[in-house]
Structure formats: structure tokens, C-alpha cells
Design a protein around this motif. Structure first.
Motif, PDB file in Angstrom:
ATOM      1  N   VAL A   1       3.274  -3.880  -8.892  1.00 43.87           N
ATOM      2  CA  VAL A   1       4.805  -4.462  -9.043  1.00 43.87           C
ATOM      3  C   VAL A   1       5.335  -4.981  -7.743  1.00 43.87           C
ATOM      4  O   VAL A   1       5.656  -5.923  -7.521  1.00 43.87           O
ATOM      5  CB  VAL A   1       5.662  -3.367  -9.626  1.00 43.87           C
ATOM      6  CG1 VAL A   1       7.098  -4.002  -9.644  1.00 43.87           C
ATOM      7  CG2 VAL A   1       5.349  -3.390 -11.121  1.00 43.87           C
ATOM      8  N   THR A   2       5.239  -4.169  -6.700  1.00 40.51           N
ATOM      9  CA  THR A   2       5.743  -4.486  -5.224  1.00 40.51           C
ATOM     10  C   THR A   2       4.739  -5.568  -4.722  1.00 40.51           C
ATOM     11  O   THR A   2       5.392  -6.677  -4.200  1.00 40.51           O
ATOM     12  CB  THR A   2       5.596  -3.372  -4.374  1.00 40.51           C
ATOM     13  OG1 THR A   2       6.367  -2.201  -4.876  1.00 40.51           O
ATOM     14  CG2 THR A   2       6.433  -3.704  -2.896  1.00 40.51           C
ATOM     15  N   GLY A   3       3.416  -5.574  -4.789  1.00 37.94           N
ATOM     16  CA  GLY A   3       2.644  -6.575  -4.270  1.00 37.94           C
ATOM     17  C   GLY A   3       2.913  -8.044  -5.046  1.00 37.94           C
ATOM     18  O   GLY A   3       2.810  -9.101  -4.391  1.00 37.94           O
ATOM     19  N   ALA A   4       3.134  -8.005  -6.335  1.00 38.42           N
ATOM     20  CA  ALA A   4       3.355  -9.269  -7.002  1.00 38.42           C
ATOM     21  C   ALA A   4       4.692  -9.541  -6.500  1.00 38.42           C
ATOM     22  O   ALA A   4       4.949 -11.191  -6.266  1.00 38.42           O
ATOM     23  CB  ALA A   4       3.381  -8.790  -8.565  1.00 38.42           C
ATOM     24  N   ALA A   5       5.500  -8.972  -6.357  1.00 40.62           N
ATOM     25  CA  ALA A   5       6.887  -9.429  -6.104  1.00 40.62           C
ATOM     26  C   ALA A   5       7.021  -9.979  -4.471  1.00 40.62           C
ATOM     27  O   ALA A   5       7.630 -10.923  -4.251  1.00 40.62           O
ATOM     28  CB  ALA A   5       8.023  -8.384  -5.988  1.00 40.62           C
TER      29      ALA A   5
ATOM     30  N   ALA B   1       1.618 -10.253  -1.844  1.00 39.74           N
ATOM     31  CA  ALA B   1       0.342  -9.398  -1.457  1.00 39.74           C
ATOM     32  C   ALA B   1      -0.803 -10.210  -1.975  1.00 39.74           C
ATOM     33  O   ALA B   1      -0.895 -10.536  -3.272  1.00 39.74           O
ATOM     34  CB  ALA B   1       0.499  -8.239  -1.615  1.00 39.74           C
ATOM     35  N   SER B   2      -2.066 -10.013  -1.219  1.00 39.28           N
ATOM     36  CA  SER B   2      -3.299 -10.462  -1.919  1.00 39.28           C
ATOM     37  C   SER B   2      -4.004  -9.451  -2.820  1.00 39.28           C
ATOM     38  O   SER B   2      -3.604  -8.288  -2.890  1.00 39.28           O
ATOM     39  CB  SER B   2      -4.073 -10.412  -0.577  1.00 39.28           C
ATOM     40  OG  SER B   2      -4.463  -9.354   0.015  1.00 39.28           O
ATOM     41  N   SER B   3      -4.802  -9.973  -3.485  1.00 39.09           N
ATOM     42  CA  SER B   3      -5.177  -9.221  -4.687  1.00 39.09           C
ATOM     43  C   SER B   3      -6.161  -8.068  -4.046  1.00 39.09           C
ATOM     44  O   SER B   3      -6.233  -6.752  -4.597  1.00 39.09           O
ATOM     45  CB  SER B   3      -6.184 -10.102  -5.501  1.00 39.09           C
ATOM     46  OG  SER B   3      -7.275 -10.629  -4.694  1.00 39.09           O
ATOM     47  N   GLU B   4      -6.705  -8.244  -2.846  1.00 36.81           N
ATOM     48  CA  GLU B   4      -7.331  -7.116  -2.211  1.00 36.81           C
ATOM     49  C   GLU B   4      -6.253  -5.876  -2.039  1.00 36.81           C
ATOM     50  O   GLU B   4      -6.648  -4.874  -1.969  1.00 36.81           O
ATOM     51  CB  GLU B   4      -8.022  -7.473  -0.937  1.00 36.81           C
ATOM     52  CG  GLU B   4      -8.482  -6.501   0.177  1.00 36.81           C
ATOM     53  CD  GLU B   4      -8.859  -6.999   1.444  1.00 36.81           C
ATOM     54  OE1 GLU B   4      -8.369  -6.429   2.542  1.00 36.81           O
ATOM     55  OE2 GLU B   4      -9.536  -8.068   1.505  1.00 36.81           O
ATOM     56  N   VAL B   5      -5.241  -6.333  -1.407  1.00 35.87           N
ATOM     57  CA  VAL B   5      -4.051  -5.359  -0.869  1.00 35.87           C
ATOM     58  C   VAL B   5      -3.527  -4.479  -2.303  1.00 35.87           C
ATOM     59  O   VAL B   5      -3.449  -3.306  -2.225  1.00 35.87           O
ATOM     60  CB  VAL B   5      -3.103  -5.933  -0.131  1.00 35.87           C
ATOM     61  CG1 VAL B   5      -1.797  -4.834  -0.079  1.00 35.87           C
ATOM     62  CG2 VAL B   5      -3.513  -6.449   1.244  1.00 35.87           C
ATOM     63  N   ILE B   6      -3.342  -5.291  -3.279  1.00 37.56           N
ATOM     64  CA  ILE B   6      -2.803  -4.883  -4.508  1.00 37.56           C
ATOM     65  C   ILE B   6      -4.038  -3.680  -5.019  1.00 37.56           C
ATOM     66  O   ILE B   6      -3.663  -2.816  -5.592  1.00 37.56           O
ATOM     67  CB  ILE B   6      -2.769  -5.911  -5.374  1.00 37.56           C
ATOM     68  CG1 ILE B   6      -1.180  -6.809  -5.027  1.00 37.56           C
ATOM     69  CG2 ILE B   6      -2.348  -5.430  -7.025  1.00 37.56           C
ATOM     70  CD1 ILE B   6      -0.844  -8.131  -5.842  1.00 37.56           C
ATOM     71  N   THR B   7      -5.164  -4.119  -4.913  1.00 42.80           N
ATOM     72  CA  THR B   7      -6.381  -3.361  -5.342  1.00 42.80           C
ATOM     73  C   THR B   7      -6.363  -1.990  -4.655  1.00 42.80           C
ATOM     74  O   THR B   7      -6.576  -0.987  -5.113  1.00 42.80           O
ATOM     75  CB  THR B   7      -7.514  -3.907  -5.431  1.00 42.80           C
ATOM     76  OG1 THR B   7      -7.784  -5.125  -6.127  1.00 42.80           O
ATOM     77  CG2 THR B   7      -8.776  -3.161  -5.969  1.00 42.80           C
TER      78      THR B   7
ATOM     79  N   ILE C   1       0.700  -1.248   0.164  1.00 45.58           N
ATOM     80  CA  ILE C   1      -0.068   0.154   0.220  1.00 45.58           C
ATOM     81  C   ILE C   1       0.936   1.303  -0.086  1.00 45.58           C
ATOM     82  O   ILE C   1       0.625   2.117  -0.669  1.00 45.58           O
ATOM     83  CB  ILE C   1      -1.048  -0.115   1.196  1.00 45.58           C
ATOM     84  CG1 ILE C   1      -1.971  -1.034   1.085  1.00 45.58           C
ATOM     85  CG2 ILE C   1      -1.565   1.398   1.333  1.00 45.58           C
ATOM     86  CD1 ILE C   1      -2.924  -1.541   2.250  1.00 45.58           C
ATOM     87  N   GLY C   2       1.934   1.232   0.802  1.00 50.30           N
ATOM     88  CA  GLY C   2       2.834   2.193   0.674  1.00 50.30           C
ATOM     89  C   GLY C   2       3.632   2.621  -0.506  1.00 50.30           C
ATOM     90  O   GLY C   2       3.589   3.600  -1.137  1.00 50.30           O
ATOM     91  N   ALA C   3       3.665   1.433  -1.208  1.00 54.68           N
ATOM     92  CA  ALA C   3       4.246   1.646  -2.780  1.00 54.68           C
ATOM     93  C   ALA C   3       3.157   2.182  -3.722  1.00 54.68           C
ATOM     94  O   ALA C   3       3.473   2.793  -4.513  1.00 54.68           O
ATOM     95  CB  ALA C   3       4.808   0.058  -3.026  1.00 54.68           C
TER      96      ALA C   3
END
Length: 254
Positions: free
Chosen positions: A153-157, A160-166, A141-143
Motif C-alpha cells: 500500500v505504501t509502495g503504491a502510494a 516504489a519499484s516492483s522490486e522494492v514492493i516485493t 521496506i520499513g512499512a
């Protein structure tokens, strides 16, 4: 006839996805021009439309992959996957010249690092306020607060969950829209009227579409200068967020 069309579209999913994205982009830029007179960039409206379509797809199918859960639009899952996403990021980075960023001097370089770190800290604080405490979610979320590209990009690396990436994408989108709308109003107060200040501004804010849209509404001649450092900002964020910033966040909250 309908069955034939459905079968043809389903078997050519990637082509259909390009057509859907093209139509969406055309409609988004039409709305940007007619409803906001360009103050909200078409790319930001397109992202909102994309998130809305993904939500509709999830509600209709009960799935987890948005619009691509509908067989007719399955190709969007491939088009929006990691391969083409990373290709787009690399292509954007190739559009910037290091010789240009040197014109901003040490001030421009400092603005890049300061912009990424400050945005990241603000994003982490917002994530904490919403109850997220694990390092992966906080970092993602910070990214995303840095830009809506750095977030996924950060979440995938980090897994992270799809909810957090969204959420990270939404955070970056809000920042982009605020930048587009607010830049013309604050420009005269911060001396945003020359190429050097535009490069520093792009380095501090970082949202390429937000900076480009805001500078276009302020002075179109400043757009290339702000976009150069904003592009480097995205690349720097993609390097720092999943590595150094994650390690620091994990050391504090892990």
C-alpha cells in the motif's frame, strides 16, 4: 478441444483468477494442517505459493507482471490490482469495533503506535544494510516490516519499484511466519494468557495472520482479542507509513 478451453479461460480471466486463488488457498490450508499442524497459518503458505507462481510466470514469459503475463491467467492482474486490494483492507477494518479496542485502555493504544514505529525503524535499518538509501525504498521496506499489507500500500502510494514492493511483502511474510511459530513458545514468559495481554500483543506485533495463527496455537479463545488490535495496526500503518513516517524518512535520508 484444448483451443476452445484456452479461449474460454482467456475471455473469462477474472473468473479463472478466482478459481486459481481458491485452489491455491485450499492447497495452502491443506499443507498447513497436514505438514505444520496449523503452526504456520494457511494464509502465509498461500502467499509463499503466490510469490513462487509469480516468479515462475516471470521466468517463463520474461515479463514484469508475474503469472498475469501468461494470457491464460491475465485476470489475476485485475484481481490483484489496487481496487480489490484496497477493498480487502477496508473490509478487514470494518470487522473491528472501536468499543472493543477501548477495553485495552491506553496501554492498547500505545502498543499500536509503538508496534508500527518500532517495526518501521527495524525495516529501515534492514533496508539500509541491503544498500537502499532513497526515502521511497526505505519507507516501503520499513512499512512492509510492519505487515505485508502496509508495504505494498505504501509502495503504491509513493511510486516504489516492483522490486522494492516485493521485498516489503517478503519482509512482512517472514515476520508473520516467525510470529506464528514463536508465539506459543514465548506466551508463558510474557503473560500471554488473558484477553488484555492478547490485545496488547496484537497491537505490538500487528501481523493479523501471524497473531491469529500464533494465538490459535496458544489458546484459541485469545484469537479475537489479538486480531482486533492487529487489524487496527494494519489501518494505522497504512495511514502513518506513506505520510508522517515517509516525511520523517525523507527529511533524514532524502
Amino acid at each position: 478441444m484444448l483451443e476452445t478451453l484456452t479461449s474460454t479461460f482467456t475471455s473469462n480471466g477474472l473468473i479463472v483468477s478466482f478459481a486459481v486463488v481458491g485452489i491455491t488457498m485450499y492447497f495452502a490450508y491443506f499443507l498447513s494442517d497436514k505438514l505444520t499442524r496449523g503452526r504456520i497459518h494457511g494464509s502465509a503458505i498461500a502467499i509463499i505459493l503466490g510469490l513462487l507462481l509469480a516468479y515462475i510466470g516471470g521466468v517463463v514469459t520474461g515479463g514484469t507482471k508475474g503469472l498475469s503475463d501468461i494470457s491464460l491467467f491475465a485476470g489475476i492482474g485485475l484481481m490483484g490490482g489496487g481496487m480489490l486490494r484496497d477493498f480487502a483492507i477496508v473490509a478487514t477494518a470494518f470487522g473491528a469495533s472501536f468499543s472493543e479496542i477501548k477495553k485495552a485502555g491506553i496501554t492498547g493504544i500505545i502498543s499500536l503506535f509503538l508496534g508500527v514505529i518500532v517495526s518501521f525503524i527495524v525495516g529501515v535499518m534492514i533496508a539500509l544494510a541491503f544498500g537502499y538509501t532513497d526515502a521511497v525504498s526505505l519507507t516501503t521496506i520499513g512499512a512492509g516490516t510492519a505487515t505485508y499489507i502496509v508495504g505494498p500500500v505504501t509502495g503504491a502510494a509513493l511510486g516504489a519499484s516492483s522490486e522494492v514492493i516485493t521485498i516489503s511483502i517478503a519482509a512482512g511474510l517472514v515476520k508473520s511466519i516467525l510470529t506464528m511459530i514463536g508465539t506459543p513458545f514465548i506466551a508463558k514468559y510474557i503473560g500471554l494468557n488473558n484477553p488484555r495481554s492478547a490485545m496488547v500483543y496484537g497491537g505490538l506485533i500487528g501481523s493479523t495472520s501471524g497473531v491469529a495463527g500464533g494465538l490459535a496455537a496458544t489458546d484459541p479463545k485469545l484469537v479475537p482479542y489479538g486480531a482486533v488490535t492487529a487489524t487496527f495496526y494494519t489501518g494505522l500503518g497504512c495511514l502513518l507509513a506513506p505520510s508522517i513516517l515517509f516525511l520523517i524518512t525523507n527529511a533524514i535520508f532524502g
